[in-house]
Design a protein around this motif. Structure first.
Motif, PDB file in Angstrom:
ATOM      1  N   LYS A   1       0.693  -1.178   0.003  1.00  0.00           N
ATOM      2  CA  LYS A   1      -0.212   0.344   0.014  1.00  0.00           C
ATOM      3  C   LYS A   1       1.128   1.175   0.253  1.00  0.00           C
ATOM      4  O   LYS A   1       0.124   2.573  -1.181  1.00  0.00           O
ATOM      5  CB  LYS A   1      -1.465  -0.009   1.199  1.00  0.00           C
ATOM      6  N   GLN A   2       1.790   0.834   0.413  1.00  0.00           N
ATOM      7  CA  GLN A   2       2.586   2.333   0.477  1.00  0.00           C
ATOM      8  C   GLN A   2       3.972   1.415   0.232  1.00  0.00           C
ATOM      9  O   GLN A   2       5.167   0.552   0.640  1.00  0.00           O
ATOM     10  CB  GLN A   2       3.001   2.648   2.395  1.00  0.00           C
ATOM     11  N   VAL A   3       5.251   2.626  -0.736  1.00  0.00           N
ATOM     12  CA  VAL A   3       6.168   2.063  -1.029  1.00  0.00           C
ATOM     13  C   VAL A   3       7.616   3.305  -1.255  1.00  0.00           C
ATOM     14  O   VAL A   3       7.046   4.501  -0.372  1.00  0.00           O
ATOM     15  CB  VAL A   3       5.958   1.751  -2.967  1.00  0.00           C
ATOM     16  N   VAL A   4       8.247   2.472  -0.041  1.00  0.00           N
ATOM     17  CA  VAL A   4       9.957   3.505  -0.263  1.00  0.00           C
ATOM     18  C   VAL A   4      10.379   2.796  -0.864  1.00  0.00           C
ATOM     19  O   VAL A   4      11.021   1.868  -0.539  1.00  0.00           O
ATOM     20  CB  VAL A   4       9.330   2.790   1.809  1.00  0.00           C
ATOM     21  N   GLN A   5      11.373   3.605  -1.420  1.00  0.00           N
ATOM     22  CA  GLN A   5      12.767   3.835  -1.729  1.00  0.00           C
ATOM     23  C   GLN A   5      13.736   4.374  -0.599  1.00  0.00           C
ATOM     24  O   GLN A   5      13.852   6.197  -0.867  1.00  0.00           O
ATOM     25  CB  GLN A   5      12.158   4.261  -3.227  1.00  0.00           C
ATOM     26  N   ILE A   6      14.671   3.794  -0.978  1.00  0.00           N
ATOM     27  CA  ILE A   6      16.163   4.418  -0.149  1.00  0.00           C
ATOM     28  C   ILE A   6      17.071   5.094  -1.201  1.00  0.00           C
ATOM     29  O   ILE A   6      16.895   3.893  -1.738  1.00  0.00           O
ATOM     30  CB  ILE A   6      16.398   3.677   1.152  1.00  0.00           C
ATOM     31  N   CYS A   7      17.346   6.049  -1.276  1.00  0.00           N
ATOM     32  CA  CYS A   7      18.789   5.640  -2.105  1.00  0.00           C
ATOM     33  C   CYS A   7      19.966   5.225  -2.481  1.00  0.00           C
ATOM     34  O   CYS A   7      20.319   5.485  -0.486  1.00  0.00           O
ATOM     35  CB  CYS A   7      19.189   7.015  -2.672  1.00  0.00           C
ATOM     36  N   ARG A   8      20.316   4.421  -2.817  1.00  0.00           N
ATOM     37  CA  ARG A   8      21.223   3.746  -1.716  1.00  0.00           C
ATOM     38  C   ARG A   8      22.607   3.774  -3.122  1.00  0.00           C
ATOM     39  O   ARG A   8      24.098   3.288  -3.010  1.00  0.00           O
ATOM     40  CB  ARG A   8      21.539   2.169  -2.436  1.00  0.00           C
ATOM     41  N   ALA A   9      23.069   4.749  -3.360  1.00  0.00           N
ATOM     42  CA  ALA A   9      23.887   5.695  -4.589  1.00  0.00           C
ATOM     43  C   ALA A   9      24.450   5.800  -3.840  1.00  0.00           C
ATOM     44  O   ALA A   9      25.130   6.596  -2.181  1.00  0.00           O
ATOM     45  CB  ALA A   9      23.689   6.715  -5.690  1.00  0.00           C
TER      46      ALA A   9
ATOM     47  N   CYS B   1      21.567  14.508  -4.246  1.00  0.00           N
ATOM     48  CA  CYS B   1      22.942  14.396  -3.598  1.00  0.00           C
ATOM     49  C   CYS B   1      23.330  15.407  -2.585  1.00  0.00           C
ATOM     50  O   CYS B   1      24.315  14.684  -1.662  1.00  0.00           O
ATOM     51  CB  CYS B   1      23.693  14.003  -5.426  1.00  0.00           C
ATOM     52  N   SER B   2      23.407  16.581  -2.685  1.00  0.00           N
ATOM     53  CA  SER B   2      23.340  17.389  -1.878  1.00  0.00           C
ATOM     54  C   SER B   2      23.251  17.531  -1.225  1.00  0.00           C
ATOM     55  O   SER B   2      22.838  17.581   0.340  1.00  0.00           O
ATOM     56  CB  SER B   2      23.202  18.974  -2.529  1.00  0.00           C
ATOM     57  N   SER B   3      21.854  17.062  -0.343  1.00  0.00           N
ATOM     58  CA  SER B   3      20.964  17.476   0.663  1.00  0.00           C
ATOM     59  C   SER B   3      20.297  15.628   1.193  1.00  0.00           C
ATOM     60  O   SER B   3      19.516  14.869   1.004  1.00  0.00           O
ATOM     61  CB  SER B   3      19.440  17.317   0.321  1.00  0.00           C
ATOM     62  N   SER B   4      21.571  14.493   0.850  1.00  0.00           N
ATOM     63  CA  SER B   4      21.763  13.196   1.078  1.00  0.00           C
ATOM     64  C   SER B   4      21.333  12.441   2.765  1.00  0.00           C
ATOM     65  O   SER B   4      22.075  14.293   3.376  1.00  0.00           O
ATOM     66  CB  SER B   4      22.618  12.235   0.375  1.00  0.00           C
ATOM     67  N   PRO B   5      20.845  11.674   3.411  1.00  0.00           N
ATOM     68  CA  PRO B   5      20.612  10.490   2.415  1.00  0.00           C
ATOM     69  C   PRO B   5      19.504  11.329   1.823  1.00  0.00           C
ATOM     70  O   PRO B   5      18.572  11.970   2.482  1.00  0.00           O
ATOM     71  CB  PRO B   5      20.630   9.301   2.864  1.00  0.00           C
ATOM     72  N   ALA B   6      18.909  10.602   0.582  1.00  0.00           N
ATOM     73  CA  ALA B   6      17.320  10.477   0.038  1.00  0.00           C
ATOM     74  C   ALA B   6      16.749   9.794   0.186  1.00  0.00           C
ATOM     75  O   ALA B   6      16.971   8.725   0.284  1.00  0.00           O
ATOM     76  CB  ALA B   6      17.303  11.488  -1.299  1.00  0.00           C
ATOM     77  N   MET B   7      15.006   9.846   0.560  1.00  0.00           N
ATOM     78  CA  MET B   7      14.389   8.532   0.159  1.00  0.00           C
ATOM     79  C   MET B   7      13.152   9.053  -0.069  1.00  0.00           C
ATOM     80  O   MET B   7      12.736  10.930  -0.674  1.00  0.00           O
ATOM     81  CB  MET B   7      14.255   7.458   1.755  1.00  0.00           C
ATOM     82  N   VAL B   8      12.209   8.304  -0.569  1.00  0.00           N
ATOM     83  CA  VAL B   8      10.474   8.793  -1.267  1.00  0.00           C
ATOM     84  C   VAL B   8       9.944   8.054  -0.755  1.00  0.00           C
ATOM     85  O   VAL B   8       9.974   6.837  -0.378  1.00  0.00           O
ATOM     86  CB  VAL B   8      10.941   8.077  -3.336  1.00  0.00           C
ATOM     87  N   VAL B   9       8.549   8.629  -0.562  1.00  0.00           N
ATOM     88  CA  VAL B   9       7.642   7.739   0.390  1.00  0.00           C
ATOM     89  C   VAL B   9       6.389   8.030  -0.038  1.00  0.00           C
ATOM     90  O   VAL B   9       5.869   9.364  -0.116  1.00  0.00           O
ATOM     91  CB  VAL B   9       7.678   8.237   1.769  1.00  0.00           C
ATOM     92  N   ASP B  10       5.772   7.256  -1.134  1.00  0.00           N
ATOM     93  CA  ASP B  10       4.640   6.997  -1.959  1.00  0.00           C
ATOM     94  C   ASP B  10       4.986   8.371  -3.382  1.00  0.00           C
ATOM     95  O   ASP B  10       4.339   9.597  -2.998  1.00  0.00           O
ATOM     96  CB  ASP B  10       3.682   7.337  -1.275  1.00  0.00           C
ATOM     97  N   GLU B  11       6.306   8.473  -4.085  1.00  0.00           N
ATOM     98  CA  GLU B  11       6.576   9.182  -4.921  1.00  0.00           C
ATOM     99  C   GLU B  11       6.938  10.461  -4.289  1.00  0.00           C
ATOM    100  O   GLU B  11       6.613  11.650  -5.276  1.00  0.00           O
ATOM    101  CB  GLU B  11       5.090   9.046  -5.854  1.00  0.00           C
ATOM    102  N   GLN B  12       7.098  11.211  -2.966  1.00  0.00           N
ATOM    103  CA  GLN B  12       7.450  11.836  -2.280  1.00  0.00           C
ATOM    104  C   GLN B  12       8.788  12.039  -1.792  1.00  0.00           C
ATOM    105  O   GLN B  12       8.612  11.412  -1.591  1.00  0.00           O
ATOM    106  CB  GLN B  12       6.813  12.689  -1.375  1.00  0.00           C
ATOM    107  N   LEU B  13       9.249  13.514  -2.714  1.00  0.00           N
ATOM    108  CA  LEU B  13      10.911  13.376  -2.336  1.00  0.00           C
ATOM    109  C   LEU B  13      11.214  14.012  -0.895  1.00  0.00           C
ATOM    110  O   LEU B  13      10.640  14.657  -0.703  1.00  0.00           O
ATOM    111  CB  LEU B  13      11.922  14.526  -2.949  1.00  0.00           C
ATOM    112  N   HIS B  14      11.988  13.108  -0.140  1.00  0.00           N
ATOM    113  CA  HIS B  14      12.344  13.514   1.122  1.00  0.00           C
ATOM    114  C   HIS B  14      13.974  13.511   1.041  1.00  0.00           C
ATOM    115  O   HIS B  14      14.325  12.691   0.876  1.00  0.00           O
ATOM    116  CB  HIS B  14      11.797  13.089   2.018  1.00  0.00           C
ATOM    117  N   ALA B  15      14.630  14.697   1.620  1.00  0.00           N
ATOM    118  CA  ALA B  15      16.032  14.682   1.836  1.00  0.00           C
ATOM    119  C   ALA B  15      16.441  14.913   3.789  1.00  0.00           C
ATOM    120  O   ALA B  15      15.598  14.857   4.443  1.00  0.00           O
ATOM    121  CB  ALA B  15      16.639  16.465   1.590  1.00  0.00           C
ATOM    122  N   ARG B  16      17.621  15.117   3.349  1.00  0.00           N
ATOM    123  CA  ARG B  16      18.526  14.443   4.700  1.00  0.00           C
ATOM    124  C   ARG B  16      17.485  13.720   5.481  1.00  0.00           C
ATOM    125  O   ARG B  16      17.345  14.084   6.706  1.00  0.00           O
ATOM    126  CB  ARG B  16      18.596  16.477   5.281  1.00  0.00           C
ATOM    127  N   VAL B  17      17.719  12.346   5.344  1.00  0.00           N
ATOM    128  CA  VAL B  17      16.587  11.597   6.017  1.00  0.00           C
ATOM    129  C   VAL B  17      17.783  10.779   6.806  1.00  0.00           C
ATOM    130  O   VAL B  17      18.671   9.789   6.044  1.00  0.00           O
ATOM    131  CB  VAL B  17      15.852  10.295   5.373  1.00  0.00           C
TER     132      VAL B  17
END
Length: 156
Positions: free
Chosen positions: A74-82, A124-140
């Motif tokens: 129901k919820q998709v969470v994507q965490i940047c691993r770059a 990248c300049s505000s990392s780490p970043a993630m997406v929760v339900d297609e909404q970007l979030h920085a400095r997580v």
């Protein structure tokens, strides 16, 4: 096996895109948007309509990381691993997310959350970043992760 409803949705999308040059990718995106994933039985139908082999269509679906083979939670969470995010704590964030959601990536047993790695969200300049339900979030960090995921009610 596809349900009759799924087959109708797929056929409508295929019919609308099969005449476009390079229509396979838009077709796959539309199918995933409509069904939440690309069902394996759809590959043969798509291949036949585009005069491609099933292997060619399968190759495209498996090449691009954003195509799902199973429905997402129901919820998709994507965490940047770059690399930039890794250097700012993404590995710790990933480990925390896996522990908190009780998964090593993929969809939780209750189907509430799908946790996915992604490789660059452009923050990248505000990392780490993630997406929760297609909404970007920085400095997580771990606290922000818990707050963001809990705000949706998927995790207590």
């Amino acid at each position: 096996m596809l349900t009759e409803s799924q087959q109708q949705i797929i056929q409508t999308i295929v019919d609308g895109k099969k005449h476009l040059p390079g229509g396979l990718l838009p077709m796959l995106h539309d199918i995933q948007d409509a069904l939440g994933h690309i069902p394996a039985p759809a590959l043969g139908l798509i291949a036949q309509e585009l005069n491609l082999s099933r292997a060619e269509v399968h190759g495209v679906v498996t090449f691009y990381h954003f195509f799902r083979h199973e429905p997402a939670g129901k919820q998709v969470v994507q965490i940047c691993r770059a690399e930039a995010c890794q250097s700012m704590g993404a590995d710790k964030l990933w480990e925390h997310a896996c522990s908190r959601l009780n998964t090593q990536g993929g969809t939780t047993a209750d189907g509430a959350v799908t946790l996915e790695p992604v490789y660059c969200l452009g923050l990248c300049s505000s990392s780490p970043a993630m997406v929760v339900d297609e909404q970007l979030h920085a400095r997580v960090d771990t606290v922000k992760f818990d707050r963001l995921v809990a705000a949706t009610g998927s995790v207590a």
